[in-house]
Design a protein around this motif. Structure first.
Motif, PDB file in Angstrom:
ATOM      1  N   ALA A   1       0.841  -1.200   0.000  1.00 50.27           N
ATOM      2  CA  ALA A   1       0.000   0.000   0.000  1.00 50.27           C
ATOM      3  C   ALA A   1       0.872   1.243   0.000  1.00 50.27           C
ATOM      4  O   ALA A   1       0.592   2.216  -0.728  1.00 50.27           O
ATOM      5  CB  ALA A   1      -0.921  -0.012   1.215  1.00 50.27           C
TER       6      ALA A   1
ATOM      7  N   GLY B   1       0.946   2.288 -10.350  1.00 52.45           N
ATOM      8  CA  GLY B   1      -0.340   1.823 -10.908  1.00 52.45           C
ATOM      9  C   GLY B   1      -0.433   0.321 -10.925  1.00 52.45           C
ATOM     10  O   GLY B   1      -0.319  -0.298 -11.972  1.00 52.45           O
ATOM     11  N   PHE B   2      -0.616  -0.310  -9.775  1.00 54.76           N
ATOM     12  CA  PHE B   2      -0.716  -1.771  -9.783  1.00 54.76           C
ATOM     13  C   PHE B   2      -1.744  -2.227  -8.755  1.00 54.76           C
ATOM     14  O   PHE B   2      -2.102  -1.502  -7.830  1.00 54.76           O
ATOM     15  CB  PHE B   2       0.637  -2.420  -9.491  1.00 54.76           C
ATOM     16  N   ALA B   3      -2.216  -3.457  -8.939  1.00 57.46           N
ATOM     17  CA  ALA B   3      -3.055  -4.110  -7.939  1.00 57.46           C
ATOM     18  C   ALA B   3      -2.318  -5.355  -7.483  1.00 57.46           C
ATOM     19  O   ALA B   3      -1.499  -5.899  -8.216  1.00 57.46           O
ATOM     20  CB  ALA B   3      -4.399  -4.489  -8.538  1.00 57.46           C
ATOM     21  N   ALA B   4      -2.568  -5.781  -6.260  1.00 62.02           N
ATOM     22  CA  ALA B   4      -1.897  -6.965  -5.741  1.00 62.02           C
ATOM     23  C   ALA B   4      -2.931  -7.942  -5.206  1.00 62.02           C
ATOM     24  O   ALA B   4      -3.867  -7.548  -4.515  1.00 62.02           O
ATOM     25  CB  ALA B   4      -0.919  -6.572  -4.638  1.00 62.02           C
TER      26      ALA B   4
ATOM     27  N   THR C   1      -1.190  -2.046 -14.529  1.00 68.32           N
ATOM     28  CA  THR C   1      -2.195  -1.653 -15.504  1.00 68.32           C
ATOM     29  C   THR C   1      -1.711  -0.423 -16.250  1.00 68.32           C
ATOM     30  O   THR C   1      -1.185   0.512 -15.651  1.00 68.32           O
ATOM     31  CB  THR C   1      -3.516  -1.324 -14.795  1.00 68.32           C
ATOM     32  N   GLY C   2      -1.927  -0.441 -17.567  1.00 71.09           N
ATOM     33  CA  GLY C   2      -1.541   0.709 -18.377  1.00 71.09           C
ATOM     34  C   GLY C   2      -2.410   1.914 -18.069  1.00 71.09           C
ATOM     35  O   GLY C   2      -3.465   1.791 -17.440  1.00 71.09           O
ATOM     36  N   ASP C   3      -1.994   3.069 -18.537  1.00 74.98           N
ATOM     37  CA  ASP C   3      -2.666   4.309 -18.175  1.00 74.98           C
ATOM     38  C   ASP C   3      -3.912   4.556 -19.025  1.00 74.98           C
ATOM     39  O   ASP C   3      -4.908   5.069 -18.549  1.00 74.98           O
ATOM     40  CB  ASP C   3      -1.685   5.485 -18.318  1.00 74.98           C
ATOM     41  N   GLY C   4      -3.853   4.208 -20.313  1.00 78.38           N
ATOM     42  CA  GLY C   4      -4.979   4.499 -21.211  1.00 78.38           C
ATOM     43  C   GLY C   4      -5.819   3.267 -21.450  1.00 78.38           C
ATOM     44  O   GLY C   4      -5.452   2.171 -21.038  1.00 78.38           O
ATOM     45  N   PRO C   5      -6.949   3.446 -22.128  1.00 76.88           N
ATOM     46  CA  PRO C   5      -7.823   2.291 -22.366  1.00 76.88           C
ATOM     47  C   PRO C   5      -7.225   1.283 -23.339  1.00 76.88           C
ATOM     48  O   PRO C   5      -7.605   0.113 -23.339  1.00 76.88           O
ATOM     49  CB  PRO C   5      -9.091   2.913 -22.952  1.00 76.88           C
ATOM     50  N   PHE C   6      -6.276   1.720 -24.166  1.00 76.59           N
ATOM     51  CA  PHE C   6      -5.701   0.797 -25.154  1.00 76.59           C
ATOM     52  C   PHE C   6      -4.318   0.326 -24.742  1.00 76.59           C
ATOM     53  O   PHE C   6      -3.584  -0.251 -25.528  1.00 76.59           O
ATOM     54  CB  PHE C   6      -5.642   1.450 -26.537  1.00 76.59           C
ATOM     55  N   ASP C   7      -3.929   0.615 -23.471  1.00 70.95           N
ATOM     56  CA  ASP C   7      -2.591   0.217 -23.033  1.00 70.95           C
ATOM     57  C   ASP C   7      -2.539  -1.234 -22.591  1.00 70.95           C
ATOM     58  O   ASP C   7      -1.615  -1.657 -21.921  1.00 70.95           O
ATOM     59  CB  ASP C   7      -2.114   1.120 -21.882  1.00 70.95           C
ATOM     60  N   GLY C   8      -3.543  -1.979 -22.935  1.00 75.32           N
ATOM     61  CA  GLY C   8      -3.517  -3.392 -22.607  1.00 75.32           C
ATOM     62  C   GLY C   8      -4.138  -3.649 -21.255  1.00 75.32           C
ATOM     63  O   GLY C   8      -4.249  -2.762 -20.410  1.00 75.32           O
ATOM     64  N   GLY C   9      -4.553  -4.879 -21.057  1.00 75.10           N
ATOM     65  CA  GLY C   9      -5.227  -5.255 -19.823  1.00 75.10           C
ATOM     66  C   GLY C   9      -4.260  -5.511 -18.689  1.00 75.10           C
ATOM     67  O   GLY C   9      -4.587  -6.175 -17.731  1.00 75.10           O
TER      68      GLY C   9
ATOM     69  N   VAL D   1      -3.996  -5.023  -2.339  1.00 69.57           N
ATOM     70  CA  VAL D   1      -3.783  -3.592  -2.561  1.00 69.57           C
ATOM     71  C   VAL D   1      -4.459  -3.221  -3.872  1.00 69.57           C
ATOM     72  O   VAL D   1      -4.469  -4.012  -4.809  1.00 69.57           O
ATOM     73  CB  VAL D   1      -2.269  -3.275  -2.633  1.00 69.57           C
ATOM     74  N   GLY D   2      -4.993  -2.006  -3.949  1.00 70.05           N
ATOM     75  CA  GLY D   2      -5.650  -1.542  -5.169  1.00 70.05           C
ATOM     76  C   GLY D   2      -7.119  -1.918  -5.129  1.00 70.05           C
ATOM     77  O   GLY D   2      -7.543  -2.731  -4.319  1.00 70.05           O
TER      78      GLY D   2
ATOM     79  N   ARG E   1      -9.365   1.042 -12.120  1.00 71.27           N
ATOM     80  CA  ARG E   1      -8.931   1.382 -13.474  1.00 71.27           C
ATOM     81  C   ARG E   1      -9.328   0.292 -14.472  1.00 71.27           C
ATOM     82  O   ARG E   1      -9.806   0.574 -15.566  1.00 71.27           O
ATOM     83  CB  ARG E   1      -7.415   1.567 -13.472  1.00 71.27           C
TER      84      ARG E   1
ATOM     85  N   ARG F   1     -11.890   0.621 -17.628  1.00 72.68           N
ATOM     86  CA  ARG F   1     -11.559   0.246 -19.003  1.00 72.68           C
ATOM     87  C   ARG F   1     -12.612  -0.715 -19.567  1.00 72.68           C
ATOM     88  O   ARG F   1     -13.110  -0.522 -20.678  1.00 72.68           O
ATOM     89  CB  ARG F   1     -10.184  -0.408 -19.057  1.00 72.68           C
TER      90      ARG F   1
END
Lengths: 127, 558
Positions: free
Chosen positions: A37, A63-66, A87-95, B72-73, B77, B81
């Motif tokens: 965190a 920008g991550f989830a765990a 996770t990428g920043d934009g909608p097309f930055d991949g899943g 976490v998270g 986002r 998407r």
């Protein structure tokens, strides 16, 4: 039909939007959660507090989830396995792409501290 | 298992399907063909893009609804998407799809367009591969032997729906593409068959490996067969749906025959022959050569995997031989003979190379010429029977119907391929050999110093020369039996009966036919056999047949 199903799915997904439950920081999983965190907030000082020897940490990936995969305690050592999903920043930055991370911890006093060198998503300079 | 190979698969599906589509004839020419093709490039590109985006979005929503141990998270986002993709691409996909169905029902051109004929197989194959990979990941997770994979569950459901939806459209009689109507189901069968074969092969290899290890008392890392088993189950399901219940019940088209011959016969036979050759070599090397290890258990450690490959490959070959032979007799015979010939020629080249290499004792190195000789002999032992058996079938066919066999396209392609490959290989090795000999003659390195290269090149040159000599003789006698006919080009202007005439012209006279539909045509009473005879006996090989309600006219062209 299809439209109703998809709208329903969207509502369920938003309604079930999860928040991580706060774990007891005195457990290995709790220590790892607190560390991750702090890393996600970019708070390098707070993250370093949870690492054995308090090294100078660099946490530039936020920008991550765990997700918890598993944990094991044996005596005064423990391992906590976590999947980090960036996770990428934009909608097309991949899943996002995932990487599995195995933290090793030591019992110090009442709590647990993470041992180097497995410190992702942060990293420490080798003294 | 990841989906990084998908872009490559898309390219393969597009190229192979386009090649096969090129063989089917075009419909009548229409004025909007040029603008139509440009429009279709964008239309089908857009359709594919919104379908993929909507599927990714729905998969993300399903994934988000599956509980996991979040540390976490909050996945906000990812959820944003997925929602964005569903909200924008979902309605767009439905809108475009409705328009597409209207267009397909309204115009014959759309159904015979190459865009529709490419869009369906590509979309279905991409969706199916995603489903297969995700379903395997899901099964491994649910079996408790792998990491949690909620995103695999989402992908399985969302892409599964996309796959099923498109497959139903491609099976619908009033919507399916006119060109390559079986392309979709052929690709589905290929995906299912490959997954099934890999799954069964992997499972069998692990089971045999366990038996081998318990028999000889070594325990290496024991691999769990769960993943392979899951692949076998998923592959069997796909193959049953696409092949057993669908493609197998259709009349064989070029697309389905390509699946039978390339995936079933070629894939199975090459796997079997290569694995059997390797197995034989291991035995020969152990008995007669210089193995790398002195421990027999280690020397034969690969046996379970190789035996599994032989068994699965033979099963693929055997099944598709019985399925494919009646429809694609000549193609099957020559393909199988070609595989055997390839192995036998390699073996021959190695044997000659070993014989020459044995003349000069090596200065160093462990690969003795005995091992090369054993490798060559094993390749000959597995290759020659496969070649001989299938070549003899063709020899018998040529004895029974000399001219038809000599004119067979499969035979011509086989002979051209063998002569072409032998020619190129012979040319390259001849240059290498000439260079080494001249270099030695002009005072450079002596021949014995580069003996390995010289021996290898001589072996290849011998094999290529022998192949070229034998097949050139076959080619020449074929040409004497069936000299090239002048190419016949026929343009048919007629009502609906013109299509039947075109089919007869193509099959009986091997003519290139273009059919132009005639408007305001009454009932056609002209006789098909008379028209055939008139074309065959015309003064020119380029003619035009114009039919009217009371008869037909054959006009010779320049």
């Amino acid at each position: 039909m299809v439209v109703v199903a998809i709208v329903g799915l969207a509502v369920v997904a938003v309604a079930l939007r999860r928040t991580a439950p706060a774990l007891d920081p005195a457990t290995p999983e709790g220590a790892v959660q607190a560390y991750l965190a702090a890393a996600a907030d970019g708070d390098e000082v707070a993250a370093a507090e949870l690492v054995l020897g308090k090294p100078d940490l660099y946490c530039d990936q936020t920008g991550f989830a765990a997700h918890l995969i598993g944990s094991e305690v044996s005596g005064d050592t423990a391992t906590v396995e976590v999947r980090l999903t960036y996770t990428g920043d934009g909608p097309f930055d991949g899943g996002g792409y995932g990487s599995d991370q195995r933290f090793r911890l030591q019992r110090i006093g009442d709590g647990w501290l993470i041992e180097a060198p497995e410190l992702a998503p942060c990293w420490a300079e080798v003294p | 298992m990841r989906l990084i190979l998908l872009p490559g698969v898309v390219i393969i599906v597009v190229v192979v399907t386009a090649i096969l589509l090129g063989r089917t004839r075009r419909g009548p020419f229409t004025a909007d063909q040029t603008t139509g093709s440009v429009r279709r490039v964008f239309w089908y590109g857009l359709l594919a893009a919104v379908m993929v985006m909507a599927a990714i979005g729905v998969a993300g929503l399903i994934t988000a609804a599956i509980p996991t141990d979040l540390l976490v998270g909050d996945g906000g986002r990812d959820l944003a998407r997925s929602l964005a993709l569903v909200v924008v691409a979902g309605p767009t996909a439905l809108l475009l799809w409705t328009a597409q169905l209207r267009r397909l029902r309204g115009s014959a051109n759309e159904r015979s367009s190459i865009g529709w004929a490419l869009y369906l197989p590509v979309m279905v194959t991409v969706a199916l591969i995603t489903v297969v990979v995700s379903a395997i990941e899901t099964s491994i997770w649910l079996a408790g032997t792998g990491d949690p994979a909620p995103e695999a569950v989402g992908r399985t459901v969302a892409w599964g729906a996309l796959w099923w939806w498109h497959r139903r459209v491609s099976a619908a009689a009033e919507l399916s593409p006119r060109r390559g109507p079986c392309a979709t189901v052929a690709w589905e069968s290929t995906v299912g068959l490959v997954t099934l074969a890999l799954g069964l092969g992997g499972t069998l290899a692990i089971l045999l490996d366990r038996a081998y290890q318990s028999l000889f008392g070594t325990t290496l890392v024991a691999e769990e067969p769960t993943g392979w088993l899951a692949a076998a189950v998923v592959g069997l399901a796909v193959w049953t749906i696409a092949w057993l219940f669908d493609a197998n019940r259709r009349s064989p088209t070029p697309g389905l025959q390509t699946h039978i011959l390339i995936t079933g016969v070629l894939g199975g036979l090459v796997t079997s022959v290569a694995a059997a050759g390797t197995l034989l070599f291991l035995v020969a090397e152990w008995l007669l050569g210089t193995p790398e290890t002195l421990d027999p258990v280690q020397q034969f450690a690969e046996t379970p995997g190789l035996v599994s490959a032989v068994v699965i490959g033979a099963a693929l070959w055997g099944y598709h031989r019985s399925v494919g032979r009646p429809a694609a007799g000549a193609a099957y015979r020559y393909l199988a003979a070609g595989i055997g010939l390839g192995a036998a020629a390699t073996g021959l080249a190695l044997v000659v190379a070993a014989a020459i290499g044995g003349l000069v004792p090596p200065l160093a190195g462990s690969q003795t010429s005995t091992d090369v000789l054993l490798g060559g002999l094993t390749a000959l032992v597995v290759g020659v029977p496969v070649w001989w058996g299938h070549w003899q079938m063709s020899v018998r066919a040529a004895a029974a119907f000399p001219e038809a066999e000599a004119r067979s396209t499969a035979r011509r392609i086989y002979l051209i391929a063998v002569l072409g490959i032998a020619g190129v290989a012979g040319l390259v090795t001849a240059v290498i050999l000439a260079f080494r000999i001249l270099e030695a003659a002009l005072g450079g390195r002596s021949l014995s110093e580069s003996i390995e290269v010289v021996a290898g090149a001589t072996g290849t040159l011998t094999a290529a020369g022998l192949l070229a000599w034998y097949h050139l003789g076959v080619w020449r006698s074929d040409r004497r039996l069936a000299p090239d006919l002048p190419e016949r080009v026929v343009m048919v202007v007629a009502g609906p009966a013109g299509v039947a005439l075109a089919a007869r012209l193509r099959s009986d006279l091997d003519a290139k036919v273009e059919v132009i539909g005639r408007a305001q045509m009454g009932e056609e009473t002209w006789d098909l056999d008379k028209a055939m005879a008139a074309v065959a006996n015309a003064d020119s090989t380029r003619v035009m047949v114009v039919a009217s309600s009371d008869g037909f006219e054959v006009i010779p062209l320049e």
